[in-house]
Motif scaffolding. Structure first.
Motif, PDB file in Angstrom:
ATOM      1  N   GLU A 140     -72.815 -55.371  -5.860  1.00  0.00           N
ATOM      2  CA  GLU A 140     -74.122 -54.735  -5.517  1.00  0.00           C
ATOM      3  C   GLU A 140     -73.420 -53.076  -5.821  1.00  0.00           C
ATOM      4  OE1 GLU A 140     -77.423 -54.742  -5.738  1.00  0.00           O
ATOM      5  OE2 GLU A 140     -76.925 -56.504  -5.276  1.00  0.00           O
ATOM      6  N   SER A 141     -72.045 -53.046  -5.699  1.00  0.00           N
ATOM      7  CA  SER A 141     -71.262 -51.967  -6.197  1.00  0.00           C
ATOM      8  C   SER A 141     -71.612 -51.703  -7.653  1.00  0.00           C
ATOM      9  CB  SER A 141     -70.113 -51.921  -5.499  1.00  0.00           C
ATOM     10  OG  SER A 141     -69.562 -52.070  -4.086  1.00  0.00           O
ATOM     11  N   TYR A 142     -70.876 -52.739  -8.102  1.00  0.00           N
ATOM     12  CA  TYR A 142     -71.618 -52.987  -9.774  1.00  0.00           C
ATOM     13  C   TYR A 142     -72.373 -52.198 -10.187  1.00  0.00           C
ATOM     14  CZ  TYR A 142     -71.792 -54.946 -14.171  1.00  0.00           C
ATOM     15  OH  TYR A 142     -72.868 -54.901 -15.311  1.00  0.00           O
ATOM     16  N   VAL A 167     -65.868 -59.308 -12.548  1.00  0.00           N
ATOM     17  CA  VAL A 167     -66.382 -58.195 -11.572  1.00  0.00           C
ATOM     18  C   VAL A 167     -67.254 -60.121 -10.485  1.00  0.00           C
ATOM     19  CG1 VAL A 167     -68.560 -57.286 -11.737  1.00  0.00           C
ATOM     20  CG2 VAL A 167     -67.094 -56.583 -13.515  1.00  0.00           C
ATOM     21  N   PRO A 168     -66.365 -59.674  -9.318  1.00  0.00           N
ATOM     22  CA  PRO A 168     -66.745 -60.725  -8.570  1.00  0.00           C
ATOM     23  C   PRO A 168     -67.339 -60.488  -8.401  1.00  0.00           C
ATOM     24  CG  PRO A 168     -64.309 -60.237  -8.472  1.00  0.00           C
ATOM     25  CD  PRO A 168     -64.920 -58.741  -9.159  1.00  0.00           C
ATOM     26  N   THR A 169     -68.885 -61.575  -7.458  1.00  0.00           N
ATOM     27  CA  THR A 169     -70.103 -61.841  -7.200  1.00  0.00           C
ATOM     28  C   THR A 169     -69.946 -61.403  -5.720  1.00  0.00           C
ATOM     29  OG1 THR A 169     -69.858 -64.170  -7.287  1.00  0.00           O
ATOM     30  CG2 THR A 169     -71.566 -63.442  -5.777  1.00  0.00           C
ATOM     31  N   VAL A 170     -69.536 -60.894  -5.160  1.00  0.00           N
ATOM     32  CA  VAL A 170     -69.004 -60.296  -3.724  1.00  0.00           C
ATOM     33  C   VAL A 170     -68.958 -58.920  -4.211  1.00  0.00           C
ATOM     34  CG1 VAL A 170     -66.704 -59.748  -3.688  1.00  0.00           C
ATOM     35  CG2 VAL A 170     -67.260 -59.960  -1.753  1.00  0.00           C
ATOM     36  N   GLN A 186     -71.526 -63.431  -1.481  1.00  0.00           N
ATOM     37  CA  GLN A 186     -72.517 -62.629  -1.412  1.00  0.00           C
ATOM     38  C   GLN A 186     -72.103 -61.659  -1.136  1.00  0.00           C
ATOM     39  OE1 GLN A 186     -75.388 -63.235  -3.947  1.00  0.00           O
ATOM     40  NE2 GLN A 186     -74.434 -65.093  -4.027  1.00  0.00           N
ATOM     41  N   PRO A 187     -72.133 -60.142  -1.688  1.00  0.00           N
ATOM     42  CA  PRO A 187     -72.093 -58.981  -1.669  1.00  0.00           C
ATOM     43  C   PRO A 187     -72.215 -58.768   0.453  1.00  0.00           C
ATOM     44  CG  PRO A 187     -73.331 -58.879  -3.052  1.00  0.00           C
ATOM     45  CD  PRO A 187     -73.101 -60.143  -3.116  1.00  0.00           C
ATOM     46  N   ASP A 188     -73.312 -59.353   0.861  1.00  0.00           N
ATOM     47  CA  ASP A 188     -73.371 -59.142   2.701  1.00  0.00           C
ATOM     48  C   ASP A 188     -72.861 -60.414   3.494  1.00  0.00           C
ATOM     49  OD1 ASP A 188     -74.909 -61.930   2.079  1.00  0.00           O
ATOM     50  OD2 ASP A 188     -76.545 -61.394   3.050  1.00  0.00           O
ATOM     51  N   GLN A 189     -71.654 -60.873   3.042  1.00  0.00           N
ATOM     52  CA  GLN A 189     -71.165 -62.205   3.264  1.00  0.00           C
ATOM     53  C   GLN A 189     -69.213 -61.327   3.097  1.00  0.00           C
ATOM     54  OE1 GLN A 189     -72.350 -65.572   1.046  1.00  0.00           O
ATOM     55  NE2 GLN A 189     -73.131 -65.879   3.321  1.00  0.00           N
ATOM     56  N   GLY A 190     -68.876 -60.834   2.470  1.00  0.00           N
ATOM     57  CA  GLY A 190     -67.656 -61.007   2.058  1.00  0.00           C
ATOM     58  C   GLY A 190     -67.577 -59.230   1.443  1.00  0.00           C
ATOM     59  N   VAL A 191     -68.422 -58.039   1.700  1.00  0.00           N
ATOM     60  CA  VAL A 191     -67.699 -57.165   1.420  1.00  0.00           C
ATOM     61  C   VAL A 191     -66.251 -56.617   2.116  1.00  0.00           C
ATOM     62  CG1 VAL A 191     -68.716 -54.531   1.183  1.00  0.00           C
ATOM     63  CG2 VAL A 191     -69.440 -56.513  -0.237  1.00  0.00           C
ATOM     64  N   PRO A 192     -66.794 -56.606   3.745  1.00  0.00           N
ATOM     65  CA  PRO A 192     -65.654 -55.326   4.357  1.00  0.00           C
ATOM     66  C   PRO A 192     -63.999 -56.276   3.774  1.00  0.00           C
ATOM     67  CG  PRO A 192     -67.317 -56.774   5.789  1.00  0.00           C
ATOM     68  CD  PRO A 192     -67.461 -56.912   4.263  1.00  0.00           C
ATOM     69  N   ALA A 193     -64.044 -57.978   3.380  1.00  0.00           N
ATOM     70  CA  ALA A 193     -62.403 -58.349   3.436  1.00  0.00           C
ATOM     71  C   ALA A 193     -62.369 -57.531   1.840  1.00  0.00           C
ATOM     72  CB  ALA A 193     -62.830 -59.517   3.528  1.00  0.00           C
ATOM     73  N   PHE A 194     -63.336 -57.567   1.031  1.00  0.00           N
ATOM     74  CA  PHE A 194     -62.862 -57.613   0.104  1.00  0.00           C
ATOM     75  C   PHE A 194     -62.571 -56.158  -0.724  1.00  0.00           C
ATOM     76  CE2 PHE A 194     -63.443 -56.814  -4.271  1.00  0.00           C
ATOM     77  CZ  PHE A 194     -63.059 -57.515  -5.509  1.00  0.00           C
ATOM     78  N   ASN A 195     -63.239 -55.314  -0.024  1.00  0.00           N
ATOM     79  CA  ASN A 195     -62.814 -54.040   0.073  1.00  0.00           C
ATOM     80  C   ASN A 195     -61.341 -53.530   0.301  1.00  0.00           C
ATOM     81  OD1 ASN A 195     -65.793 -53.485  -1.664  1.00  0.00           O
ATOM     82  ND2 ASN A 195     -66.133 -52.522   0.045  1.00  0.00           N
ATOM     83  N   ARG A 196     -60.961 -53.816   1.454  1.00  0.00           N
ATOM     84  CA  ARG A 196     -59.606 -53.649   1.771  1.00  0.00           C
ATOM     85  C   ARG A 196     -59.268 -54.074   0.926  1.00  0.00           C
ATOM     86  NH1 ARG A 196     -61.970 -55.953   6.904  1.00  0.00           N
ATOM     87  NH2 ARG A 196     -61.342 -58.581   6.488  1.00  0.00           N
ATOM     88  N   GLN A 197     -59.172 -55.084   0.196  1.00  0.00           N
ATOM     89  CA  GLN A 197     -58.160 -54.663  -1.557  1.00  0.00           C
ATOM     90  C   GLN A 197     -58.542 -54.169  -1.678  1.00  0.00           C
ATOM     91  OE1 GLN A 197     -55.887 -57.743  -0.788  1.00  0.00           O
ATOM     92  NE2 GLN A 197     -56.899 -58.270   0.900  1.00  0.00           N
ATOM     93  N   LEU A 198     -58.715 -53.815  -2.345  1.00  0.00           N
ATOM     94  CA  LEU A 198     -59.531 -52.237  -3.408  1.00  0.00           C
ATOM     95  C   LEU A 198     -58.852 -50.742  -3.041  1.00  0.00           C
ATOM     96  CD1 LEU A 198     -63.388 -52.505  -4.413  1.00  0.00           C
ATOM     97  CD2 LEU A 198     -60.726 -53.636  -5.484  1.00  0.00           C
ATOM     98  N   ALA A 199     -59.210 -50.880  -1.397  1.00  0.00           N
ATOM     99  CA  ALA A 199     -58.444 -49.688  -0.801  1.00  0.00           C
ATOM    100  C   ALA A 199     -57.448 -49.407  -1.203  1.00  0.00           C
ATOM    101  CB  ALA A 199     -58.737 -49.747   0.694  1.00  0.00           C
TER     102      ALA A 199
END
Length: 495
Positions: free
Chosen positions: A421-423, A415-418, A473-486
């Motif tokens: 908040e989703s977790y 469960v990565p730091t980024v 932190q979520p407010d820094q990396g969410v867009p990039a990380f969520n592109r991977q999850l998509a």
């Protein structure tokens, strides 16, 4: 706000009658007036039912189901009063007051300034009375409700309170003409306290209490709902083939992220020194050992292959693993179940007295869930909701979750730091609203994501995680990380 008015004498009654003639008030029945509009009348009448009851029966008491609910249900309230025959009074087609003949002095307590209600010893007997099941609202809630109410009282006040209630009921039963109801109540209390046969009990909660395994009914309902939801989900298994290097590298990030989520924050370079060089960072002795202790557990393939085969084994695993990960924090009582109820934000977790019973009930549900990710998700939620220890519960829940995956040779997840908040949002939705889709999707996405990382090569794994901003932190990396999850596109049912 609209009000009700009750004349205190004939002169005031004349004033109110004139106001009705002038269109300033409305007469609901003899002696009851309001300045509400007709649209407001139902709400006003039901909100101020106790004022109406007190006016109609100044010495009456709220009794039976109304003594418990303290409000109209299906527009009905029950009042016991000094009357000779039972009668019903309707108020503006919005409230029905059922007036029952009976004693109004014994076993009562104040609940609003001008109206009393039956005290617990009395309302328990009243709710064991024979009810008219065809009524809009039966006056008695019944034996099953009384069993669970006795358990609730015991959980909150202890066994001694049940004995007090029984003594009070015994003393008043004859005067209240409730000898039959007292005999039933006496058997129920005796069964819960194990001084009489438990065959008298019908509900799971009361039987568990009699076995000294009382449980959190609300939590059990959540666990049942989660089990039912998981049985509707289709997860694609993500197999794992053991390699010494990939297992070691995954275990490092599993510990690093699991600790970071709980506030034990280090840079990745610092965590590498802790785990691979057994170093202490600065003066952070306990924090450093937290990272190393979790790593030692999740790196142990033998330990992570063990899952519970019984409720007792579940408890033993929780205690043992908590000792292992918290052994440097003596103030957190490693391996000792909590003595005080713990909270996180607005969430209050299972009370200590209900902990073992709740885990036991949860384990039986766990057994009905398919192995792999469904069981892993359930186990994580079970441990999180119970929060068995003073501290370390989040880390422990994720260890228990991943052990479920290792035991059937499926890929563990991080469960990565980024994604914190989703977790947490998934857990909050499950806890507060009984909505499980977000939580299930988070874990399904993270298992697929974890399986896609090149763990065999540490440098490549770290570079991949950093490129995806998994450590941000979520407010820094969410867009990039969520592109991977998509890319994983998990389709889960609503719920």
């Amino acid at each position: 706000m609209a009000s009700l008015f009750f004349p205190k004498d004939s002169n005031q009654a004349k004033v109110y009658s004139k106001a009705v003639a002038d269109g300033k008030l409305k007469r609901l029945r003899r002696g009851i007036y309001t300045d509400a509009s007709w649209e407001q009348v139902p709400q006003v009448v039901q909100q101020q039912w106790h004022a109406i009851a007190q006016y109609l029966q100044p010495n009456g008491i709220a009794s039976h189901v109304t003594a418990v609910e303290l409000r109209p249900v299906n527009q009905v309230v029950y009042i016991t009063a000094k009357v000779k025959v039972r009668k019903k009074i309707r108020i503006a087609d919005a409230l029905s007051i059922e007036i029952i003949p009976g004693n109004v002095e014994l076993l009562t307590e104040q609940f609003v300034p001008h109206l009393k209600r039956s005290a617990p010893a009395r309302y328990l007997m009243e709710n064991l009375s024979i009810a008219q099941q065809k009524a809009a609202l039966p006056k008695a809630l019944g034996k099953s409700w009384v069993e669970e109410e006795l358990c609730r009282i015991q959980e909150r006040y202890g066994e001694g309170e049940l004995n007090v209630i029984r003594d009070q009921a015994r003393t008043a039963a004859e005067a209240l003409s409730m000898q039959r109801e007292f005999n039933i109540l006496n058997k129920l209390i005796g069964a819960i306290l194990t001084t009489q046969p438990t065959a008298n009990l019908a509900t799971a909660k009361a039987l568990a209490s009699a076995r000294k395994e009382p449980y959190d009914k609300h939590r059990l309902e959540r666990f049942i709902a989660l089990k039912d939801y998981l049985l509707t989900c289709q997860f694609s298994p993500s197999s794992y083939e053991f390699m010494t290097s990939s297992w070691r590298h995954l275990a490092f990030y599993e510990s690093y992220f699991s600790n970071y989520i709980e506030g034990t924050e280090f840079e990745i370079d610092e965590a590498e020194h802790i785990v691979f060089e057994k170093a202490i960072i600065g003066s952070r002795h306990e924090d450093s050992h937290d990272v190393l202790a979790v790593y030692d557990v999740v790196h142990d393939y033998s330990e992570m292959s063990v899952i519970p085969g019984s409720a007792d084994e579940l408890m033993d695993l929780l205690i043992n693993r908590h000792q292992l990960i918290m052994h440097q924090r003596k103030d957190k009582r490693p391996g000792v179940l909590k003595a005080q109820t713990n909270k996180a934000g607005d969430t209050t977790f299972v009370q200590p007295a209900l902990l073992e019973g709740t885990l036991s009930q949860g384990f039986h549900l766990y057994q009905a869930i398919p192995e792999g990710l469904p069981r892993a998700i359930f186990m994580q939620f079970l441990v999180t909701e119970c929060h068995p220890f003073d501290d370390g519960n989040g880390r422990l829940a994720r260890i228990m979750m991943n052990a479920e995956l290792v035991a059937v040779e499926q890929h563990k997840l991080i469960v990565p730091t980024v994604h914190r908040e989703s977790y947490l949002n998934g857990l909050r939705q499950a806890t507060r609203s009984g909505k499980f889709r977000t939580m299930a999707k988070v874990f399904a996405d993270l298992q697929a994501y974890t399986a896609a990382i090149p763990w065999h090569d540490y440098a490549e794994a770290r570079a991949t995680l950093e490129a995806h901003q998994a450590h941000k932190q979520p407010d820094q990396g969410v867009p990039a990380f969520n592109r991977q999850l998509a890319q994983f596109k998990h389709r889960l049912p609503a719920g």
